[in-house]
Design a protein around this motif. Structure first.
Motif, PDB file in Angstrom:
ATOM      1  N   HIS A   1      -6.156   0.551   1.248  1.00 37.82           N
ATOM      2  CA  HIS A   1      -6.463  -0.670   1.986  1.00 37.82           C
ATOM      3  C   HIS A   1      -7.960  -0.700   2.234  1.00 37.82           C
ATOM      4  O   HIS A   1      -8.612   0.335   2.286  1.00 37.82           O
ATOM      5  N   LEU A   2      -8.461  -1.915   2.367  1.00 37.64           N
ATOM      6  CA  LEU A   2      -9.883  -2.160   2.585  1.00 37.64           C
ATOM      7  C   LEU A   2     -10.416  -1.392   3.780  1.00 37.64           C
ATOM      8  O   LEU A   2     -11.503  -0.824   3.746  1.00 37.64           O
ATOM      9  N   HIS A   3      -9.693  -1.444   4.857  1.00 41.62           N
ATOM     10  CA  HIS A   3     -10.036  -0.701   6.066  1.00 41.62           C
ATOM     11  C   HIS A   3      -8.849   0.171   6.427  1.00 41.62           C
ATOM     12  O   HIS A   3      -7.724  -0.317   6.506  1.00 41.62           O
TER      13      HIS A   3
ATOM     14  N   GLY B   1     -16.954   4.005  15.196  1.00 41.61           N
ATOM     15  CA  GLY B   1     -17.281   2.959  16.172  1.00 41.61           C
ATOM     16  C   GLY B   1     -16.100   2.021  16.327  1.00 41.61           C
ATOM     17  O   GLY B   1     -15.299   1.853  15.410  1.00 41.61           O
ATOM     18  N   GLY B   2     -16.005   1.424  17.506  1.00 39.15           N
ATOM     19  CA  GLY B   2     -14.955   0.431  17.719  1.00 39.15           C
ATOM     20  C   GLY B   2     -13.640   1.055  18.119  1.00 39.15           C
ATOM     21  O   GLY B   2     -13.100   0.753  19.172  1.00 39.15           O
ATOM     22  N   GLY B   3     -13.115   1.912  17.282  1.00 42.44           N
ATOM     23  CA  GLY B   3     -11.786   2.484  17.536  1.00 42.44           C
ATOM     24  C   GLY B   3     -11.853   3.639  18.521  1.00 42.44           C
ATOM     25  O   GLY B   3     -12.870   3.861  19.159  1.00 42.44           O
TER      26      GLY B   3
ATOM     27  N   LEU C   1     -13.497  -9.179  -3.206  1.00 40.76           N
ATOM     28  CA  LEU C   1     -14.633  -9.421  -2.322  1.00 40.76           C
ATOM     29  C   LEU C   1     -15.989  -9.390  -3.001  1.00 40.76           C
ATOM     30  O   LEU C   1     -16.886  -8.675  -2.573  1.00 40.76           O
TER      31      LEU C   1
ATOM     32  N   TYR D   1     -12.162   4.697  12.137  1.00 47.48           N
ATOM     33  CA  TYR D   1     -13.381   3.891  12.201  1.00 47.48           C
ATOM     34  C   TYR D   1     -14.510   4.728  12.803  1.00 47.48           C
ATOM     35  O   TYR D   1     -14.260   5.568  13.668  1.00 47.48           O
TER      36      TYR D   1
ATOM     37  N   ASP E   1       4.915  -2.679  11.275  1.00 46.67           N
ATOM     38  CA  ASP E   1       3.737  -3.563  11.274  1.00 46.67           C
ATOM     39  C   ASP E   1       3.668  -4.377   9.981  1.00 46.67           C
ATOM     40  O   ASP E   1       2.750  -5.155   9.795  1.00 46.67           O
TER      41      ASP E   1
ATOM     42  N   GLU F   1       0.827  -1.212   0.000  1.00 49.18           N
ATOM     43  CA  GLU F   1       0.000   0.000   0.000  1.00 49.18           C
ATOM     44  C   GLU F   1       0.858   1.256   0.000  1.00 49.18           C
ATOM     45  O   GLU F   1       0.607   2.189  -0.751  1.00 49.18           O
TER      46      GLU F   1
ATOM     47  N   PHE G   1     -18.819  -1.438  13.935  1.00 46.20           N
ATOM     48  CA  PHE G   1     -18.488  -0.104  13.404  1.00 46.20           C
ATOM     49  C   PHE G   1     -19.340   0.063  12.155  1.00 46.20           C
ATOM     50  O   PHE G   1     -19.525  -0.879  11.397  1.00 46.20           O
TER      51      PHE G   1
END
Lengths: 378, 378
Positions: free
Chosen positions: A307-309, A315-317, A198, A313, A112, A27, A299
């Motif tokens: 990237h896909l995500h 929600g969640g993050g 997908l 976010y 990462d 990416e 989320f």
């Protein structure tokens, strides 16, 4: 190498006190180079690197079999080539860094992504360099799209939406999921995408399952059909999902869809610079609770691009304030186990004073009437 | 978790003196679990781990949103679940290893996959453990397929070949590359594959380009067409390529194709246990040199299974002795820059005393006569 991205990254490097960035994920190499090195995402040992010093020329490190492709499409940087079967690419990366005067520099790496083995080899080859984590720096820059990225994502979102529209409009009772998939993927290519990811084709009772591809199942009157795909262009992704109905929906299906559409409008009304991601998610879950069935997704939206995500976010993050230039995928949905599922996924860009719906081709105020036209604004 | 694979790996661990293996790549987790954790290959931070102690129970570490899917399909192991937005998965991996009595063990990890950041975190959380590279151990075991893997690859190779056959047989002058792509991908799903990778549809002058997807270009009499796809099933890949001709080939095209077919038979005649990969590649390049044009590919075959390319390579890599149970993709090809390209890619398994052609559906003795049937043995 993209000058605008290099300038942004240099600004961030200056703040962090880094002397150079070394991108190594597919990416972030694509982010800088403007192309996906073809086999890099497919074979993880086919490493490619893009080096951006704070001062001085940028450089690309590529495997021998990709050299011609990358050189022909990315003029400008210095090239360093490693040979696939002749040892370790980190030797060439270290050589490039020494050559650029960065042997004892503070280097920002993607810890990462960079495998532990290659990290250890680099550390050994460059004992005087300081290797620091810079994945957060890249992620932060990628959150805010450039004008060029926005144009690409607008075009890609629209063509993806149009391909979904045309596939649902051309189907009818008796069409198989496979025929729908063929129509959809054909439309994606015809619209100008390079590939897709997908593909979900889920009709009838299969619509309750989150990630399922097409089968020979044929549409029957009364079927719901969830049709989702991510168009891909120059490494960027645009994900859109539409839900169609063959014939007339039940009152319950209509009621659920209305809730998802109201959620979409709630999102479009609240997505703007300064808005809190947690507050938006909380408003979404309140709207969802009106349904009285099912559980809300953890989320309801997320950044998207190379990237896909991506961050942020909804929600969640962690709670985040939205900013102009962010592009989000938003997706109100309900899966009813044992029964059916409905999903409405769109691409949205945050503008100076609100937001812009990028996937604006298909009218979504009602479930898509399979076999008919559902163009927005018609 | 697959008992047969666990037993093999335990044998290799015993030889190496390891107390446990910790798989973390999508391929090796799938190798052990027998399923691809759905979002692991798509979002690289959605780590999944499979822990195989030399003695004691196996364990899976999965992200919360995949727990239900994996548990329902992989019964048996202990489960440890990490929460996506609540911190660091290595804390849960370390907890699992302590729980299994492995806090001070010799652990084999995939250091060519595990990101440097996660490796450093694990080392900090398990200061008494020894973290060693075990990617070679996994790769070596994966070279020799089990009977179950062979059955799957046989089925997948045949259905992929059949989908290529049927797409070429159904086409004709005026068919677009997109229509061919639709017919091909439909056939792949109908044949029982779950998805596909690397679709190449390259007709006419486009046949000279290695990796190109379909366009609206329509077939004309005299066109060559290179059609390639990798069928995907349970994470395994089977890559097959056929080259068709619309109408009659030129004498030059016939001559080149004959050379590629002779190369295929040369490979089928020499692939057997004990054969040297370098010797086979050398024989191939001698055959290729008879053409008097073009340059041979740097390897004419490679292992294949859960990854597109696996060891051993036929050419390029170190000299290897072939063994029964290996599965190879072999691909004589010629790209003539400025003109056209021809390619013939097959799947082959090494047997006890020779080899078995797995992609045996299509007759390849002549260029595929587009619009006609070219079944092997007919």
């Amino acid at each position: 190498v993209r000058a605008e991205i290099v300038e942004r990254l240099r600004g961030a490097m200056r703040e962090r006190g880094l002397d150079a960035l070394v991108a190594c994920s597919p990416e972030n190499v694509a982010y800088l180079a403007g192309l996906v090195v073809p086999s890099q995402p497919l074979m993880r040992w086919r490493h490619a690197f893009c080096i951006v010093p704070l001062d001085g020329p940028t450089a690309m490190v590529v495997v021998d079999m990709e050299e011609h492709t990358v050189r022909s499409r990315v003029p400008g940087p210095r090239y360093y080539v490693w040979r696939e079967f002749a040892g370790d690419c980190t030797a060439v990366v270290a050589e490039a860094l020494r050559d650029l005067g960065l042997a004892d520099a503070r280097l920002g790496l993607e810890l990462d992504y960079l495998p532990a083995r290659d990290h250890a080899a680099l550390r050994e080859r460059l004992p005087a360099a300081r290797l620091e984590a810079a994945e957060g720096l890249f992620a932060r820059q990628r959150e805010i799209k450039t004008a060029g990225e926005l144009d690409l994502l607008r075009r890609l979102s629209r063509l993806t939406d149009a391909a979904l529209h045309d596939a649902l409009a051309a189907a009818g009772p008796g069409s198989s999921e496979l025929e729908l998939a063929g129509a959809l993927t054909g439309g994606i290519y015809r619209g100008g995408a390079e590939s897709f990811k997908l593909l979900i084709v889920a009709s009838g009772e299969r619509s309750q399952f989150p990630n399922v591809g097409p089968t020979e199942r044929r549409l029957r009157v009364g079927d719901l059909i969830r049709l989702e795909i991510f168009g891909v262009l120059e490494g960027y992704l645009a994900g859109v999902c539409r839900t169609g109905i063959v014939g007339a929906p039940t009152a319950e299906q209509e009621r659920i869809w209305r809730n998802l559409v109201e959620s979409k409008h709630l999102l479009l009304d609240t997505l703007r610079p300064g808005a809190s991601s947690d507050a938006i998610y909380a408003a979404y879950t309140r709207k969802f609770a009106e349904l009285g069935v099912g559980r809300p997704i953890s989320f309801v939206g997320h950044g998207i691009g190379l990237h896909l995500h991506e961050e942020p976010y909804l929600g969640g993050g962690p709670d985040r304030r939205l900013e102009a230039g962010m592009v989000l995928g938003v997706e109100p949905l309900l899966y009813l186990p044992g029964a059916f599922g409905l999903q409405l996924k769109d691409m949205v860009a945050i503008t100076a004073d609100g937001c812009e719906l990028l996937s604006d081709y298909t009218a979504t105020d009602t479930l898509f009437p399979v076999g008919h036209v559902a163009r927005a604004g018609q």
